[in-house]
Write an enzyme that holds these catalytic residues in place. Structure first.
Site, PDB file in Angstrom:
ATOM      1  CB  SER A  75      -0.918   0.265   0.995  1.00 53.01           C
ATOM      2  OG  SER A  75       0.234   0.473   2.230  1.00 53.01           O
ATOM      3  CG  HIS A  76       2.590   5.568  -1.500  1.00 51.96           C
ATOM      4  ND1 HIS A  76       2.121   6.221  -1.535  1.00 51.96           N
ATOM      5  CD2 HIS A  76       3.198   5.049  -2.782  1.00 51.96           C
ATOM      6  CE1 HIS A  76       2.689   6.899  -1.740  1.00 51.96           C
ATOM      7  NE2 HIS A  76       3.775   7.014  -2.363  1.00 51.96           N
TER       8      HIS A  76
END
Length: 713
Positions: free
Chosen positions: A563-564
């Site tokens: 994830s970012h």
């Protein structure tokens, strides 16, 4: 005139190669510009170089037109600056050279269309067909080089570039152009001798296309071809979705893209059909599908749009040739640039003025493109239907036209064949079954790395060094952040293909470019049983992405997140995004490994939301020197943790964790982590981190912060 003509064939091949130069320079300009806002984290000022391609406005000056008509090679020589730019170390100066090359290739195109507009010679048709063939050659080359163009200014001898070869061939093509003026005059005299020019009183003057809608159509055509069809993988990644129903893989199905374009180009001589409203309506349905629908239906829509663009290319360029060149090409290229900026604004809205107006609105850009194409082809239609070249033209001219059309089609379909051969050559590597590194130990090595769009600190493509680092680390699963490069400003390429093929991984590209994120991708040695692409809550800032995948790890299902999260400036976004990630992990019953970009200090509010709310454990709670990237876990035994410096590839380090996965029948309900540190000798060598990164390391990568890996009981 209808037989094989070696001179004309040589001219056509030279023009085709210069068209390859056109597409090479055009596709590299955005990539070189992107380097500067990427490192400035906002508008840098260098974006103004994008306007280099409005240079054909100079064709509004009669003196310039006369000079270029007599010395056709002048603009072509200027275009070579975009190929020779690779030799300039400075990113700033290299960008300026590519900008000069962009101006040159656009002027050369405009000058050729205007100079060769006299129907009797047939040279306009040849110019257009060479431009089409050059695009297909460019695509075929990129299919062979795993979506990179080896002549880009971001390539060199160390990262797979063939710049010297490309430049040498371009110089030969320019030399051919420079010696061709007498041939052009001879063709015109031959046409007059056979009475192929219009006869006064017998043939009405054709209607000219209205220059403004023609200009808009030209700009939209250039944008559509560049943004979606300058590489065979783009529409495949636009329609990409999570496992198991991902849609078409780039290899081999990218071959359908180049085939669809060639089919359209081959039918482009039927202007009456190409410019019809019904055909535009069908293409609009295809455009809607590729914009809104995932999987094979979206990809099929993209193929329909490719055929349409191929069929209207000749009609639009013929119409451009009939219009005043200066203002038509100025407005056309300006509109192209506006569409390019809109194509960027939909994802970069957080960093640009007026960004919220186009936030996540790719459909607006596609609608504007299709409406502009409609305006262009409808403006072109009356003029093309009443062409001067008609059935009364002599048999010699007809034979020559047929011969050249045959020649052009041979080149077009040779490029298609080359593309399919490239797909065939790459297919074994793309379809091999990956194998984990340490199955006997039930080990999984997982890592996270923000790769800055595969563009290194000095504006060179970095996948060679990314591949070397991943190979040396021997990771089983790796998340890449800031990974979506299927946009004009990133070169319209897919660097994950090369990583997966050369290192033998499964790959999940992550949310498609039409999902408006900066990208998160995952490679895995373990089969990906299922993956879901999440768009995390982002009410204020940039749209955050995540991949939640279930992997078959040594016979047991293990969940992984890549994830970012959003920026520090948007605390509400980060809170909501972290809360959603925690929910996903909390609701999973499988062992879990989290690798993500969280933007928080250890033990701060969002940290606790993630680790406590997600029921996962920090790989090293004592590591206080973290801000962006974190690794968490649950239901697996942590063996070790390491931090490796970034080298010159990006601005972010690599973090790696090693874990032992429980057997399929092992109950993990009572599982609890241990935080006791142990020396490396506590484990057998199979569990150790690579020694190559000790001390000064290799290629700028070395164990840092702790200076060595940490191991846990």
């Amino acid at each position: 005139m209808g037989g094989f003509d070696a001179t004309q064939t040589r001219h056509f091949l030279a023009d085709t190669y210069l068209s390859f130069v056109f597409w090479t320079v055009l596709t590299s300009l955005g990539l070189c510009i992107w380097y500067f806002p990427l490192w400035h984290m906002g508008i840098s000022g260098y974006e103004v170089v994008l306007l280099a391609d409005v240079a054909p406005v100079v064709l509004g000056v009669p003196l310039v037109r006369r000079v270029l008509r007599r010395h056709r090679a002048v603009a072509a020589v200027l275009g070579l600056a975009g190929i020779a730019a690779y030799a300039i170390p400075s990113p700033t100066h290299r960008l300026l050279a590519v900008g000069a090359g962009s101006a040159g290739v656009m002027i050369a195109l405009g000058s050729a269309l205007y100079t060769d507009r006299v129907p009797a010679t047939g040279r306009l048709e040849r110019d257009i067909q060479a431009w089409e063939a050059g695009l297909l050659v460019s695509i075929a080359v990129r299919m062979l080089f795993q979506t990179n163009n080896p002549a880009w200014a971001t390539m060199n001898a160390t990262n797979g570039g063939w710049n010297k070869t490309a430049l040498a061939l371009a110089m030969l093509a320019v030399l051919d152009v420079a010696t061709r003026r007498s041939d052009a005059m001879a063709e015109l005299h031959e046409a007059k001798k056979h009475d192929l020019s219009p006869r006064v009183g017998e043939e009405p003057e054709p209607r000219r296309a209205a220059w403004l809608p023609t200009a808009l159509g030209f700009g939209a055509l250039l944008f559509a071809l560049h943004s979606m069809y300058s590489d065979s993988a783009i529409i495949g990644r636009w329609s990409w979705d999570g496992y198991p129903n991902t849609g078409p893989a780039p290899v081999p199905w990218g071959g359908l893209v180049i085939t669809a374009l060639a089919a359209g180009f081959s039918g482009g001589h039927r202007a009456d059909l190409a410019t019809g409203m019904m055909w535009w309506a069908v293409a609009s349905i295809g455009a809607a599908l590729i914009t809104l629908v995932s999987g094979w239906p979206g990809f099929a829509g993209g193929l329909v749009l490719a055929v349409y663009l191929g069929t209207v290319t000749r009609s639009i360029l013929r119409a451009v040739a009939q219009c005043p060149p200066g203002r038509t090409l100025f407005v056309g290229t300006l509109w192209y640039n506006i569409l390019v900026l809109g194509h960027v604004w939909v994802v970069a809205y957080e960093f640009v003025p007026g960004g919220p107006l186009l936030r996540e609105r790719t459909w607006v850009i596609m609608a504007a493109t299709m409406l502009s194409l409609y305006a262009g082809v409808r403006a072109a239609r009356p003029a093309l239907v009443s062409r001067i070249i008609s059935a009364r033209d002599g048999p010699e001219y007809s034979a020559a036209a047929r011969t050249h059309r045959r020649r052009a089609r041979i080149v077009l379909w040779a490029a298609v064949a080359a593309g399919w051969l490239a797909m065939g050559a790459r297919l074994p590597a793309a379809t091999r079954v990956p194998a984990p590194f340490k199955p006997e130990q039930r080990l999984i090595t997982s890592a996270i790395w923000t790769v800055h769009f595969d563009l290194d600190n000095d504006m060179w493509l970095a996948e060679n060094r990314i591949i070397a680092a991943v190979r040396d680390l021997q990771v089983d699963v790796m998340g890449f952040l800031e990974s979506d490069t299927e946009r004009i400003i990133m070169g319209g390429r897919d660097w994950t293909q090369r990583v997966a093929e050369e290192l033998n991984y499964y790959v999940d590209y992550g949310p498609s470019p039409r999902k408006h994120t900066w990208g998160c991708a995952m490679i895995s040695k373990f089969p990906i049983k299922n993956s879901t692409h999440h768009l995390l809550p982002s009410p204020v800032g940039e749209l955050a992405c995540a991949i939640h995948a279930t992997l078959d790890v040594h016979g047991r299902d293990v969940d992984v997140i890549v994830s970012h999260n959003g920026q520090e400036e948007n605390p509400l976004d980060r809170k909501l995004q972290t809360t959603e990630l925690a929910r996903i992990m909390r609701e999973s019953q499988n062992p879990f490994i989290f690798t993500g970009y969280v933007v928080t200090k250890p033990h701060a509010r969002n940290y606790k939301l993630l680790f406590d709310g997600g029921r996962i454990h920090d790989i090293d709670p004592t590591d206080s020197d973290r801000w962006c990237q974190y690794i968490g876990y649950r239901g697996v035994k942590r063996v070790g943790y390491a931090r490796i410096s970034r080298g010159t590839i990006t601005d972010t380090e690599i973090q790696v964790g090693k874990f032992v996965v429980p057997a399929p029948d092992e109950n993990i309900d009572a599982w609890a982590p241990s935080y006791n540190r142990v020396p490396e000798s506590h484990y057998a060598p199979e569990y150790h981190f690579p020694t190559v990164f000790r001390g000064r390391g290799v290629r700028g990568h070395f164990y840092h912060v702790f200076k060595e890996p940490r191991y846990f009981e």
